[in-house]
Design an enzyme around this catalytic site. Structure first.
Site, PDB file in Angstrom:
ATOM      1  N   ARG A  38       1.223  -0.838  -0.233  1.00  0.00           N
ATOM      2  CA  ARG A  38       0.133   0.182   0.063  1.00  0.00           C
ATOM      3  C   ARG A  38       1.093   0.809   0.100  1.00  0.00           C
ATOM      4  O   ARG A  38       0.449   2.585  -0.806  1.00  0.00           O
ATOM      5  CB  ARG A  38      -1.230   0.101   1.631  1.00  0.00           C
ATOM      6  CG  ARG A  38      -1.853   1.367   1.483  1.00  0.00           C
ATOM      7  CD  ARG A  38      -2.730   1.068   2.206  1.00  0.00           C
ATOM      8  NE  ARG A  38      -4.009   1.532   2.307  1.00  0.00           N
ATOM      9  CZ  ARG A  38      -4.410   2.618   3.224  1.00  0.00           C
ATOM     10  NH1 ARG A  38      -3.496   3.042   4.427  1.00  0.00           N
ATOM     11  NH2 ARG A  38      -5.030   3.452   3.294  1.00  0.00           N
ATOM     12  N   HIS A  42       0.874   4.059  -2.931  1.00  0.00           N
ATOM     13  CA  HIS A  42      -0.133   5.698  -2.144  1.00  0.00           C
ATOM     14  C   HIS A  42       1.637   6.586  -2.278  1.00  0.00           C
ATOM     15  O   HIS A  42       1.224   7.602  -2.845  1.00  0.00           O
ATOM     16  CB  HIS A  42       0.030   5.889  -0.355  1.00  0.00           C
ATOM     17  CG  HIS A  42      -1.593   5.416  -0.620  1.00  0.00           C
ATOM     18  ND1 HIS A  42      -2.148   5.694   0.781  1.00  0.00           N
ATOM     19  CD2 HIS A  42      -2.592   4.859  -1.581  1.00  0.00           C
ATOM     20  CE1 HIS A  42      -2.820   5.454   0.636  1.00  0.00           C
ATOM     21  NE2 HIS A  42      -3.327   4.328  -0.201  1.00  0.00           N
ATOM     22  N   ASN A  70      -3.319   8.906   4.265  1.00  0.00           N
ATOM     23  CA  ASN A  70      -2.782   8.704   5.030  1.00  0.00           C
ATOM     24  C   ASN A  70      -2.577   8.514   6.504  1.00  0.00           C
ATOM     25  O   ASN A  70      -1.848   7.598   7.224  1.00  0.00           O
ATOM     26  CB  ASN A  70      -1.644   9.089   4.366  1.00  0.00           C
ATOM     27  CG  ASN A  70      -0.205   8.676   3.104  1.00  0.00           C
ATOM     28  OD1 ASN A  70      -1.259   7.605   2.605  1.00  0.00           O
ATOM     29  ND2 ASN A  70      -0.114   9.586   2.428  1.00  0.00           N
ATOM     30  N   HIS A 169      -6.695  -5.806  -2.304  1.00  0.00           N
ATOM     31  CA  HIS A 169      -7.752  -6.181  -1.599  1.00  0.00           C
ATOM     32  C   HIS A 169      -7.878  -7.616  -0.920  1.00  0.00           C
ATOM     33  O   HIS A 169      -8.398  -7.767  -0.476  1.00  0.00           O
ATOM     34  CB  HIS A 169      -8.597  -5.385  -1.727  1.00  0.00           C
ATOM     35  CG  HIS A 169      -8.461  -4.284  -1.375  1.00  0.00           C
ATOM     36  ND1 HIS A 169      -8.890  -2.675  -1.418  1.00  0.00           N
ATOM     37  CD2 HIS A 169      -7.369  -3.044  -1.020  1.00  0.00           C
ATOM     38  CE1 HIS A 169      -8.413  -1.808  -1.385  1.00  0.00           C
ATOM     39  NE2 HIS A 169      -7.620  -2.093  -0.761  1.00  0.00           N
TER      40      HIS A 169
HETATM   41  C1  HEM Z   1      -8.939   1.658  -6.232  1.00  0.00           C
HETATM   42  C2  HEM Z   1      -9.087   1.733  -5.681  1.00  0.00           C
HETATM   43  C3  HEM Z   1      -8.614   2.321  -3.623  1.00  0.00           C
HETATM   44  C4  HEM Z   1      -9.113   3.122  -2.712  1.00  0.00           C
HETATM   45  C5  HEM Z   1     -10.156   3.901  -2.273  1.00  0.00           C
HETATM   46  C6  HEM Z   1      -8.623   2.218  -1.256  1.00  0.00           C
HETATM   47  C7  HEM Z   1      -9.215   2.670  -0.117  1.00  0.00           C
HETATM   48  C8  HEM Z   1      -8.026   1.812   0.919  1.00  0.00           C
HETATM   49  C9  HEM Z   1      -8.506   1.531   2.507  1.00  0.00           C
HETATM   50  C10 HEM Z   1      -9.836   2.185   2.280  1.00  0.00           C
HETATM   51  C11 HEM Z   1      -8.044   0.640   3.238  1.00  0.00           C
HETATM   52  C12 HEM Z   1      -8.111   0.907   4.621  1.00  0.00           C
HETATM   53  C13 HEM Z   1      -6.902   1.176   5.088  1.00  0.00           C
HETATM   54  C14 HEM Z   1      -7.320   1.216   6.742  1.00  0.00           C
HETATM   55  O1  HEM Z   1      -7.980   0.994   7.144  1.00  0.00           O
HETATM   56  O2  HEM Z   1      -6.573   2.692   7.722  1.00  0.00           O
HETATM   57  C15 HEM Z   1      -7.150   0.586   1.916  1.00  0.00           C
HETATM   58  C16 HEM Z   1      -6.173  -1.051   2.578  1.00  0.00           C
HETATM   59  C17 HEM Z   1      -5.332  -1.483   1.506  1.00  0.00           C
HETATM   60  N1  HEM Z   1      -4.927  -1.144   1.081  1.00  0.00           N
HETATM   61 FE1  HEM Z   1      -6.289  -0.099  -0.735  1.00  0.00          FE
HETATM   62  N2  HEM Z   1      -7.221   0.836  -2.079  1.00  0.00           N
HETATM   63  C18 HEM Z   1      -7.178   1.283  -3.584  1.00  0.00           C
HETATM   64  C19 HEM Z   1      -6.116   0.627  -4.469  1.00  0.00           C
HETATM   65  C20 HEM Z   1      -5.506  -0.068  -3.336  1.00  0.00           C
HETATM   66  C21 HEM Z   1      -4.620  -0.744  -4.804  1.00  0.00           C
HETATM   67  C22 HEM Z   1      -3.568   0.067  -5.948  1.00  0.00           C
HETATM   68  C23 HEM Z   1      -4.019  -0.493  -3.465  1.00  0.00           C
HETATM   69  C24 HEM Z   1      -2.316  -1.640  -4.516  1.00  0.00           C
HETATM   70  C25 HEM Z   1      -1.853  -2.136  -5.402  1.00  0.00           C
HETATM   71  C26 HEM Z   1      -4.006  -1.307  -2.342  1.00  0.00           C
HETATM   72  C27 HEM Z   1      -3.659  -1.607  -1.602  1.00  0.00           C
HETATM   73  C28 HEM Z   1      -4.024  -2.122  -0.007  1.00  0.00           C
HETATM   74  C29 HEM Z   1      -3.642  -2.624   1.152  1.00  0.00           C
HETATM   75  C30 HEM Z   1      -2.849  -4.108   0.747  1.00  0.00           C
HETATM   76  C31 HEM Z   1      -4.424  -2.440   2.112  1.00  0.00           C
HETATM   77  C32 HEM Z   1      -4.143  -3.118   3.771  1.00  0.00           C
HETATM   78  C33 HEM Z   1      -3.179  -2.403   4.095  1.00  0.00           C
HETATM   79  C34 HEM Z   1      -3.081  -3.104   5.443  1.00  0.00           C
HETATM   80  O3  HEM Z   1      -3.617  -3.520   5.557  1.00  0.00           O
HETATM   81  O4  HEM Z   1      -1.686  -2.293   6.185  1.00  0.00           O
HETATM   82  N3  HEM Z   1      -5.509  -1.043  -2.767  1.00  0.00           N
HETATM   83  N4  HEM Z   1      -7.615   0.211   0.915  1.00  0.00           N
END
Ligand code: HEM
Ligand SMILES: [Ca+2]
Ligand SMILES: [Ca+2]
Length: 283
Positions: A38, A42, A70, A169
């Site tokens: 992530r 970002h 972030n 995800h």
């Molecule tokens: C398509 C639009 C996307 C949105 C709206 C989005 C939004 C989010 C949100 C809201 C979270 C939870 C954050 C939290 O609880 O603090 C999250 C977690 C995560 N996102 Fe996304 N995301 C997107 C795309 C992506 C992409 C493109 C990737 C990587 C290629 C990604 C990888 C991840 C991962 C691996 C997590 C878990 C992180 C953790 O456990 O620390 N996301 N995302």
């Protein structure tokens, strides 16, 4: 011009050094790989993959770490520091932090049982951050599909790329505050999001009680929370997408993303070749 042999003379073991530190960190934190990929996402969405997300506040820099997507959300910076230290011990002054984030993303996927690929290298680190850019360019989970599609398009990524990359995800966690509107009062209706599977809804309500803190965590993939697999896509087909932005890929009537989800869900090779082409185009 990025290439996969950039450090073959100056730091030939960089990938195994990065992977070793992550393996170590996974022992006590099964979530760390998800957090690291992530960070790469970002970083890359704001002024390109230049490690701008790692810069801290000082007299001139307003850190991207304090931008809305972030703050109290991105994590893993301490592990990035440990990786940097280990790399500097073997190859002082050679490897950029932007490349470290890219290598860490690949290592995290492969250590979680996902595909591996040869990472293109040779990125240069920024000396400035763009906090305002982080606020506007990184998609929010509450944003509609068309707006998210525009944000991907702004960095050269198309609808296929959006669906494939959302598949990240398949591991990691999300805080209740980022989806609990779907559980209790969706769009002011007083009812839950109708696209949410009712059994899954009941489980999520236990994890995220109505007057809870909002910082409790749910798995982004309820079926295989720590493995990098294609269950993310079959979850969407079962109305088990956690974030609104996840489920909309499959539940938006008439959207081209529906067929793409179906393809990635049934054909792993399609997903792999898509991810490879994103890597080759953007590193
Ligand atoms: C398509 C639009 C996307 C949105 C709206 C989005 C939004 C989010 C949100 C809201 C979270 C939870 C954050 C939290 O609880 O603090 C999250 C977690 C995560 N996102 Fe996304 N995301 C997107 C795309 C992506 C992409 C493109 C990737 C990587 C290629 C990604 C990888 C991840 C991962 C691996 C997590 C878990 C992180 C953790 O456990 O620390 N996301 N995302
Ligand atoms: Ca950046
Ligand atoms: Ca999974």
């Amino acid at each position: 011009q990025l290439n996969s042999t950039f450090y073959s003379n100056t730091c030939p073991n960089v990938s195994s050094i990065v992977s070793g530190v992550i393996q170590q960190a996974l022992q006590s934190d099964p979530r760390i790989g998800a957090s690291l990929i992530r960070l790469h996402f970002h970083d890359c969405f704001v002024n390109g993959c230049d490690a701008s997300i790692l810069l801290d506040n000082n007299g001139t820099i307003r850190s991207e770490k304090d931008a809305a997507p972030n703050t109290n959300s991105t994590r893993g910076f301490n592990v990035v520091d440990n990786i940097k230290t280990a790399v500097e011990n073997s190859c002082p002054g050679v490897v950029s932090c932007a490349d470290i984030l890219a290598i860490a993303a690949e290592a995290s996927v492969s250590l979680a049982g996902g595909p591996s690929w040869s990472v293109l290298l040779g990125r240069r680190d920024s000396r400035t951050a763009n906090q305002a850019g982080a606020n506007t360019s990184i998609p929010s989970p509450f944003e509609g599909l068309s707006s998210i599609t525009s944000k991907f398009s702004a960095v050269g990524l198309n609808t296929n790329d959006l669906v494939a990359l959302s598949g990240a995800h398949t591991f990691g966690r999300a805080q209740c505050r980022l989806f609990s509107n779907r559980l209790y009062n969706f769009n002011g209706t007083g009812n839950p999001d109708p696209t949410l599977n009712s059994t899954y809804l009941a489980t999520l309500r236990q994890t995220c009680p109505q007057n809870g803190s909002g910082t409790a965590l749910a798995n982004l993939d309820p079926t295989t929370p720590d493995s990098f697999d294609s269950n993310y896509f079959s979850n969407l087909q079962n109305n088990q997408g956690l974030l609104q932005s996840d489920q909309e890929l499959f539940s938006t009537t008439g959207s081209a993303t529906i067929a793409i989800v179906n393809t990635f869900s049934s054909n792993r090779n399609c997903l792999l070749s898509k991810l490879r082409s994103v890597n080759d185009k953007y590193g």
